[in-house]
Write a protein that holds these residues in place. Structure first.
Motif: not given
Length: 152
Positions: A110, A113-114, A116, A118-119
């Motif tokens: 996390i 950024g591998t 994601e 937030d979505r």
């Protein structure tokens, strides 16, 4: 509705296929002769922890395939399967309870950024709201709820 929101979000995140299980035969659509993977898939991860999905998972695996039960069903819930089918198709059925060794790797994925996330967060609530959210079924379209304690 809730399913359509989840369906769109899953496809946006890269899902190969989504379907509404109330309007389609899941087994046929995935493992049937003209399904996504005729004959079944190599590995099935059952993550919902629902009797119906546990039962479906056995029928979605190909002969010689593996079923991994990850979803947590309430204690006392029973699922039906045919031992002959399990034997004849040589399925491997495993349980996998999340363990402390997965947390660091998940946090690193996390943070880098591998993955994601937030979505996936559909709503944020305060700590005071958390008990009501936990005690009630998810709202339509809700995927993950983030509890954000107030500072002060």
């Amino acid at each position: 509705g809730g399913w359509i929101d989840r369906h769109c979000r899953a496809e946006d995140l890269g899902a190969t296929m989504t379907m509404d299980p109330t309007t389609a035969d899941v087994i046929d659509a995935i493992a049937g002769p003209v399904g996504l993977v005729p004959g079944g898939v190599d590995v099935v991860f059952e993550c919902a922890g629902v009797r119906e999905t546990v039962e479906q998972s056995m029928r979605l695996a190909r002969a010689g395939g593996t079923v991994v039960i990850v979803g947590v069903t309430p204690q006392g819930v029973k699922a039906e399967f045919e031992p002959f089918d399990l034997l004849f198709r040589e399925l491997k059925v495993l349980g996998s309870f999340l363990n402390p060794y997965t947390h660091r790797r998940a946090a690193e994925l996390i943070a880098s950024g591998t993955i994601e996330i937030d979505r996936l967060i559909s709503r944020q609530v305060s700590l005071e709201e958390a008990p009501a959210v936990i005690a009630n079924p998810p709202a339509p379209g809700e995927v993950k709820v983030l509890v954000v304690p107030r500072r002060g």
